[in-house]
Design a protein around this motif. Structure first.
Motif, PDB file in Angstrom:
ATOM      1  N   ASP A 208       0.867  -1.216   0.082  1.00 31.11           N
ATOM      2  CA  ASP A 208      -0.065   0.106  -0.101  1.00 31.11           C
ATOM      3  C   ASP A 208       0.777   1.326  -0.132  1.00 31.11           C
ATOM      4  OD1 ASP A 208      -2.372  -1.498   0.021  1.00 31.11           O
ATOM      5  OD2 ASP A 208      -2.357  -1.468   2.074  1.00 31.11           O
ATOM      6  N   GLU A 209       1.955   1.140   0.589  1.00 30.33           N
ATOM      7  CA  GLU A 209       2.851   2.170   0.707  1.00 30.33           C
ATOM      8  C   GLU A 209       3.685   2.487  -0.687  1.00 30.33           C
ATOM      9  OE1 GLU A 209       4.105   2.636   5.195  1.00 30.33           O
ATOM     10  OE2 GLU A 209       5.189   1.135   4.023  1.00 30.33           O
ATOM     11  N   LYS A 210       4.101   1.322  -1.531  1.00 36.92           N
ATOM     12  CA  LYS A 210       4.603   1.528  -2.618  1.00 36.92           C
ATOM     13  C   LYS A 210       3.908   2.019  -3.751  1.00 36.92           C
ATOM     14  CE  LYS A 210       7.834  -2.414  -1.999  1.00 36.92           C
ATOM     15  NZ  LYS A 210       8.019  -3.851  -2.533  1.00 36.92           N
ATOM     16  N   ILE A 211       2.853   2.053  -3.778  1.00 30.78           N
ATOM     17  CA  ILE A 211       1.700   2.363  -4.816  1.00 30.78           C
ATOM     18  C   ILE A 211       1.988   3.803  -5.184  1.00 30.78           C
ATOM     19  CG2 ILE A 211      -0.499   2.642  -6.165  1.00 30.78           C
ATOM     20  CD1 ILE A 211      -0.982  -0.437  -4.847  1.00 30.78           C
ATOM     21  N   PRO A 212       1.720   4.744  -4.128  1.00 33.15           N
ATOM     22  CA  PRO A 212       1.688   6.210  -4.447  1.00 33.15           C
ATOM     23  C   PRO A 212       3.267   6.566  -4.713  1.00 33.15           C
ATOM     24  CG  PRO A 212       0.541   5.618  -2.156  1.00 33.15           C
ATOM     25  CD  PRO A 212       1.333   4.444  -2.980  1.00 33.15           C
ATOM     26  N   ASP A 213       4.098   5.968  -4.089  1.00 32.20           N
ATOM     27  CA  ASP A 213       5.539   6.537  -4.295  1.00 32.20           C
ATOM     28  C   ASP A 213       6.072   6.216  -5.551  1.00 32.20           C
ATOM     29  OD1 ASP A 213       6.161   7.458  -1.833  1.00 32.20           O
ATOM     30  OD2 ASP A 213       7.218   5.682  -1.120  1.00 32.20           O
ATOM     31  N   TYR A 214       5.531   4.947  -6.289  1.00 29.25           N
ATOM     32  CA  TYR A 214       5.857   4.439  -7.426  1.00 29.25           C
ATOM     33  C   TYR A 214       5.263   5.540  -8.500  1.00 29.25           C
ATOM     34  CZ  TYR A 214       5.886   1.685 -11.818  1.00 29.25           C
ATOM     35  OH  TYR A 214       6.306   1.284 -13.151  1.00 29.25           O
ATOM     36  N   GLN A 215       3.760   5.875  -8.195  1.00 33.69           N
ATOM     37  CA  GLN A 215       3.227   6.881  -9.282  1.00 33.69           C
ATOM     38  C   GLN A 215       4.164   8.108  -9.224  1.00 33.69           C
ATOM     39  OE1 GLN A 215      -0.685   6.897  -7.452  1.00 33.69           O
ATOM     40  NE2 GLN A 215      -1.293   4.882  -8.824  1.00 33.69           N
ATOM     41  N   VAL A 216       4.413   8.603  -8.154  1.00 34.02           N
ATOM     42  CA  VAL A 216       5.088   9.987  -8.128  1.00 34.02           C
ATOM     43  C   VAL A 216       6.273   9.790  -8.690  1.00 34.02           C
ATOM     44  CG1 VAL A 216       5.933  11.632  -6.577  1.00 34.02           C
ATOM     45  CG2 VAL A 216       3.809  10.715  -5.944  1.00 34.02           C
ATOM     46  N   PHE A 217       6.903   8.835  -8.628  1.00 31.11           N
ATOM     47  CA  PHE A 217       8.268   8.617  -9.115  1.00 31.11           C
ATOM     48  C   PHE A 217       8.127   8.565 -10.726  1.00 31.11           C
ATOM     49  CE2 PHE A 217      11.632   5.902 -10.917  1.00 31.11           C
ATOM     50  CZ  PHE A 217      12.766   6.248 -10.396  1.00 31.11           C
ATOM     51  N   CYS A 218       7.351   7.703 -11.004  1.00 29.10           N
ATOM     52  CA  CYS A 218       7.220   7.584 -12.641  1.00 29.10           C
ATOM     53  C   CYS A 218       6.672   9.027 -13.429  1.00 29.10           C
ATOM     54  CB  CYS A 218       6.133   6.465 -12.796  1.00 29.10           C
ATOM     55  SG  CYS A 218       6.459   5.098 -12.458  1.00 29.10           S
ATOM     56  N   GLU A 219       5.879   9.854 -12.391  1.00 28.18           N
ATOM     57  CA  GLU A 219       5.686  11.008 -13.010  1.00 28.18           C
ATOM     58  C   GLU A 219       6.598  11.917 -13.307  1.00 28.18           C
ATOM     59  OE1 GLU A 219       2.244  12.330 -10.596  1.00 28.18           O
ATOM     60  OE2 GLU A 219       0.889  10.811 -11.489  1.00 28.18           O
ATOM     61  N   THR A 220       7.579  12.001 -12.178  1.00 32.23           N
ATOM     62  CA  THR A 220       8.679  12.765 -12.007  1.00 32.23           C
ATOM     63  C   THR A 220       9.705  12.570 -12.929  1.00 32.23           C
ATOM     64  OG1 THR A 220       8.004  12.939  -9.771  1.00 32.23           O
ATOM     65  CG2 THR A 220      10.254  13.705 -10.394  1.00 32.23           C
ATOM     66  N   HIS A 221      10.052  11.105 -13.251  1.00 24.57           N
ATOM     67  CA  HIS A 221      11.076  10.846 -14.192  1.00 24.57           C
ATOM     68  C   HIS A 221      10.787   9.911 -15.363  1.00 24.57           C
ATOM     69  CE1 HIS A 221      13.838  11.781 -10.557  1.00 24.57           C
ATOM     70  NE2 HIS A 221      13.041  11.279  -9.869  1.00 24.57           N
ATOM     71  N   LYS A 222       9.390  10.368 -15.904  1.00 24.39           N
ATOM     72  CA  LYS A 222       9.085   9.551 -16.788  1.00 24.39           C
ATOM     73  C   LYS A 222       9.839  10.027 -18.252  1.00 24.39           C
ATOM     74  CE  LYS A 222       4.542   8.826 -18.660  1.00 24.39           C
ATOM     75  NZ  LYS A 222       3.121   9.590 -18.704  1.00 24.39           N
ATOM     76  N   ASP A 223      10.241  11.094 -18.305  1.00 24.02           N
ATOM     77  CA  ASP A 223      11.194  11.558 -19.533  1.00 24.02           C
ATOM     78  C   ASP A 223      12.388  10.860 -19.652  1.00 24.02           C
ATOM     79  OD1 ASP A 223       9.049  13.197 -20.508  1.00 24.02           O
ATOM     80  OD2 ASP A 223       9.803  14.972 -19.483  1.00 24.02           O
ATOM     81  N   LEU A 224      13.095  10.863 -18.192  1.00 23.03           N
ATOM     82  CA  LEU A 224      14.504  10.379 -18.249  1.00 23.03           C
ATOM     83  C   LEU A 224      14.348   8.736 -18.477  1.00 23.03           C
ATOM     84  CD1 LEU A 224      17.654  10.103 -17.536  1.00 23.03           C
ATOM     85  CD2 LEU A 224      16.671   9.670 -15.160  1.00 23.03           C
ATOM     86  N   LEU A 225      13.219   8.193 -18.040  1.00 24.80           N
ATOM     87  CA  LEU A 225      13.144   6.854 -18.115  1.00 24.80           C
ATOM     88  C   LEU A 225      12.739   6.391 -19.752  1.00 24.80           C
ATOM     89  CD1 LEU A 225      11.102   5.939 -14.929  1.00 24.80           C
ATOM     90  CD2 LEU A 225      13.467   5.042 -15.378  1.00 24.80           C
ATOM     91  N   ALA A 226      11.922   7.192 -20.157  1.00 24.55           N
ATOM     92  CA  ALA A 226      11.780   7.005 -21.695  1.00 24.55           C
ATOM     93  C   ALA A 226      12.969   6.976 -22.419  1.00 24.55           C
ATOM     94  CB  ALA A 226      10.609   7.999 -22.126  1.00 24.55           C
ATOM     95  N   LYS A 227      13.929   8.161 -22.047  1.00 25.05           N
ATOM     96  CA  LYS A 227      15.122   8.353 -22.817  1.00 25.05           C
ATOM     97  C   LYS A 227      15.952   7.411 -22.705  1.00 25.05           C
ATOM     98  CE  LYS A 227      18.819  11.714 -23.200  1.00 25.05           C
ATOM     99  NZ  LYS A 227      19.359  13.034 -22.575  1.00 25.05           N
ATOM    100  N   PHE A 228      15.973   6.596 -21.527  1.00 24.11           N
ATOM    101  CA  PHE A 228      16.950   5.347 -21.120  1.00 24.11           C
ATOM    102  C   PHE A 228      16.401   4.246 -22.091  1.00 24.11           C
ATOM    103  CE2 PHE A 228      17.731   1.534 -18.357  1.00 24.11           C
ATOM    104  CZ  PHE A 228      19.260   1.748 -18.752  1.00 24.11           C
ATOM    105  N   MET A 229      15.056   4.033 -22.024  1.00 25.99           N
ATOM    106  CA  MET A 229      14.553   2.806 -22.959  1.00 25.99           C
ATOM    107  C   MET A 229      14.696   3.135 -24.237  1.00 25.99           C
ATOM    108  SD  MET A 229      10.752   1.839 -21.224  1.00 25.99           S
ATOM    109  CE  MET A 229       9.956   3.391 -21.415  1.00 25.99           C
ATOM    110  N   ALA A 230      15.145   4.285 -24.830  1.00 27.37           N
ATOM    111  CA  ALA A 230      15.211   4.493 -26.248  1.00 27.37           C
ATOM    112  C   ALA A 230      16.751   4.408 -26.702  1.00 27.37           C
ATOM    113  CB  ALA A 230      14.544   5.786 -26.705  1.00 27.37           C
TER     114      ALA A 230
END
Length: 137
Positions: free
Chosen positions: A84-106
């Motif tokens: 239950d504690e991981k889900i909100p942290d994960y969502q915030v993390f993904c929103e914050t670092h979405k561009d960097l993670l997409a760049k890494f996948m590319a």
């Protein structure tokens, strides 16, 4: 046995020595012709365990690299979080670092990947990053 009889002095000495030589020749032949398996292929000459004593600073309990900035540090807490504690942290993390993670996948080349990892190790090696990459790739 023949060797014990020889040492005590009983019996014919020459016959006993011949029996010992015959037995030793038989043992040598068996050693030469024995089948190889995992147990008799080699012998361990030295066995040791090396433990790397790195400083605990910068490491998370799960082995991940701790973030350097306070903004990124909010995603990693001491100990393990409940689901239950991981889900909100994960969502915030993904929103914050979405561009960097997409760049890494590319990244196509190893040089690109290496440079991106080197520059953003505190973000890309967090647990949330690995889950994001796993779910999106």
């Amino acid at each position: 046995t023949a060797k014990e009889t020889l040492e005590t002095g009983e019996g014919d000495k020459a016959a006993l020595e011949a029996a010992i030589e015959k037995a030793e020749a038989r043992i040598a032949k068996m050693e030469k012709n024995k089948k190889w398996n995992v147990d008799n292929i080699c012998k361990t000459t030295e066995e040791r365990t090396l433990i790397n004593h790195e400083s605990e600073a910068g490491k998370h309990e799960g082995g991940y690299v701790m973030p350097e900035t306070d903004k990124d540090r909010s995603f990693v807490k001491d100990g393990f979080l409940s689901e239950d504690e991981k889900i909100p942290d994960y969502q915030v993390f993904c929103e914050t670092h979405k561009d960097l993670l997409a760049k890494f996948m590319a990244c196509v080349t190893m040089e690109e990947t290496h440079k991106l990892l080197k520059d953003n190790v505190n973000i890309l090696l967090q647990e949330h990053s690995s889950w994001y990459l796993l779910l999106n790739c």
